[in-house]
Write an enzyme that holds these catalytic residues in place. Structure first.
Site, short mmCIF file in Angstrom:
data_model
loop_
_atom_site.label_atom_id
_atom_site.label_comp_id
_atom_site.label_asym_id
_atom_site.label_seq_id
_atom_site.Cartn_x
_atom_site.Cartn_y
_atom_site.Cartn_z
N HIS A 17 5.74 5.42 12.93
CA HIS A 17 6.15 6.24 11.79
C HIS A 17 4.99 6.81 10.97
O HIS A 17 5.19 7.62 10.10
CB HIS A 17 7.04 5.43 10.85
N ASP A 62 0.80 -1.24 0.00
CA ASP A 62 0.00 0.00 0.00
C ASP A 62 0.82 1.27 0.00
O ASP A 62 0.34 2.33 0.42
CB ASP A 62 -0.90 -0.01 1.24
N GLU A 119 -0.61 -8.99 -1.21
CA GLU A 119 -1.25 -8.38 -0.03
C GLU A 119 -2.43 -7.50 -0.48
O GLU A 119 -2.61 -6.36 -0.04
CB GLU A 119 -0.26 -7.58 0.82
N ARG A 166 2.08 8.73 9.09
CA ARG A 166 1.84 10.18 8.89
C ARG A 166 0.80 10.73 9.86
O ARG A 166 0.92 11.83 10.36
CB ARG A 166 1.39 10.42 7.45
N GLU A 173 -2.17 5.33 2.63
CA GLU A 173 -2.10 3.93 2.26
C GLU A 173 -3.44 3.33 1.83
O GLU A 173 -3.50 2.47 0.95
CB GLU A 173 -1.50 3.10 3.40
N HIS A 232 12.64 5.07 12.91
CA HIS A 232 12.44 5.20 11.46
C HIS A 232 13.32 6.34 10.96
O HIS A 232 13.58 7.29 11.72
CB HIS A 232 10.96 5.50 11.22
#
Ligand code: UD1
Ligand code: UDP
Length: 393
Positions: free
Chosen positions: A211, A99, A121, A213, A135, A244
């Protein structure tokens, strides 16, 4: 017999590298297919770490990453540059995974080049196009343009069928991350990152990764403060915090956690060291998708710091619990887990079938493409020539 069919495997970020690695390794073993590994380099070092571990060298690395890259920058560069490579390589089949913005833009590039597209996936849905951002939209677009769907779970398969995907091309495979985990677990012994070895054997440990957004800013500050609070109230507790590489994320982690004792604030860990850390931990705090899947096998209680999930299976199975990003709720849930209290977690894992499978997903994906290749090869030989891309498919 024709030559081998080329399967272009597009990867851009750490999770794509980890989850596509076993597919690439299975393609290397195939009698009929061979992989062409196209890295967009949306991530640089974080994508290379797992590729190096699995012994995979990309055939081409577009090295697109730049500091503070925007979504439109990644989208446009991937669309143009992946399109150009597909135009040169003319693969029999293109595989994208998951994604990310690489996934979405590469699937679109493959669609414009009329390539056969498989989405690994496929079918995950949170039901809210803004969560996770971006995503959820990325995976919807990838599924819309794909022609073959490798669904990790029954739920993902149902989502795809509801959206009208051709059932004969929706294949339930399990998640390839389980293949990656099993391959890597064979090589996990003592950690190579020295500070991990300094944790006293009897000390309780928690592992933190974040991590997303939608967590940037205040939610991330709240998450780090909750970890600092847990360390302060538990004099034996250690925390492993691999940061990250996103500067937005590390600024907050450093600001709140760098002075804390018993907090190992470090660079992203190599995959085997990270697996060691997941196994060693009594509690995992994360907003990652892949980690929720991995802990269904490893069994470590996982608090998912998100408001919504596209992986309800991990919650229903009982290894993960959705706790949002409110620090008080995170603190209360973490305290309970550290005291051995699994209140709120489903008890299904005690008897349930593993929700993301127990391995073999990559082989199922490769077998599906092999069968297609052999059918096409027979059709081509009766027509007298190959037809790499059939717009009627
Ligand atoms: C990306 C994906 C996200 C996925 C995550 C996995 C998108 C929009 N986001 O988020 O879905 O869950 O990867 O980790 O596709 N950086 C480095 N070195 C690296 C990697 C990143 O320095 O190896 C820094 C760069 O400054 C870069 C920034 O991190 O600009 C952001 O990277 P990006 O891929 O845009 O977003 P992620 O937050 O990593
Ligand atoms: N991981 C790793 N090193 C780390 C942190 C995570 O190898 O320091 C692995 C983890 O085991 C999982 C994957 O990276 O397989 C998850 O990646 P990430 O959280 O970046 O992305 P997401 O799964 O949220 O898309």
């Amino acid at each position: 017999m024709p030559g081998k069919g080329v399967v272009c495997c597009v990867i851009g970020t750490r999770p794509e590298a980890i989850k596509m690695a076993p597919v690439i390794l299975a393609l290397k073993k195939s009698a009929h297919l061979s992989p062409y590994v196209l890295a967009t380099g949306q991530h640089s070092r974080m994508m290379r770490q797992p590729l190096d571990f699995f012994g995979i060298e990309p055939d081409r690395d577009l090295a697109l990453m730049k500091e503070g890259q925007s979504l439109d920058y990644i989208t446009t560069r991937v669309l143009v540059e992946v399109g150009e490579v597909l135009g040169e390589v003319k693969p029999f089949f293109t595989l994208v995974h998951g994604d990310t913005t690489t996934t979405m833009a590469a699937s679109l590039a493959a669609f414009y080049r009329r390539s056969r597209i498989g989405h690994v996936e496929a079918g995950l849905r949170s039901g809210n196009v803004n969560l996770p951002f971006p995503e959820e939209l990325n995976r919807i677009i990838a599924d819309r343009v794909a022609g073959w769907w490798f669904a990790p779970t029954e739920g993902a398969r149902d989502n795809l069928l509801r959206e009208g995907c051709d059932p004969s091309r929706v294949v339930k495979t399990g998640n390839t991350v389980i293949d990656a985990l099993l391959l890597a677990t064979e090589k996990v012994s003592t950690p190579s990152y020295e500070p991990l070895s300094s944790i006293p054997p009897s000390a309780p440990v928690m592992l933190l990764t974040a991590h997303r957004r939608e967590s940037w800013g205040e939610p991330l500050k709240g998450i780090c403060s909750a970890v600092a609070g847990l360390i302060a109230e538990n004099p034996d507790l250690w925390a492993i915090v691999p940061m990250h590489r996103n500067p937005e994320v590390r600024r907050v982690f450093r600001e709140i956690l760098s002075q804390e004792e018993r907090v190992i604030l470090c660079e992203p860990l190599d995959y085997p060291d990270f697996i060691w850390s997941m196994k060693r931990s009594d509690l995992i705090l994360t907003d990652s998708g892949g980690i929720q899947e991995e802990t269904t096998i490893l069994g470590t209680p996982t608090l998912v710091m998100r408001e919504l999930t596209e992986r309800p299976e991990a919650i229903e199975f009982g290894t993960s619990l959705l706790v949002g990003t409110d620090p008080d709720r995170i603190l209360a849930s973490a305290r309970r887990v550290l005291m051995g209290n699994r209140e709120g977690f489903s008890g299904a894992s005690a008897k349930g079938e593993l929700p993301f499978g127990s391995g073999g997903a990559s082989e199922k994906i490769v077998k599906t493409i092999e069968e297609l290749f052999l059918i096409e090869a027979r059709r081509d030989s009766s027509r007298g020539g190959p037809d790499t891309i059939d717009p009627e498919e």
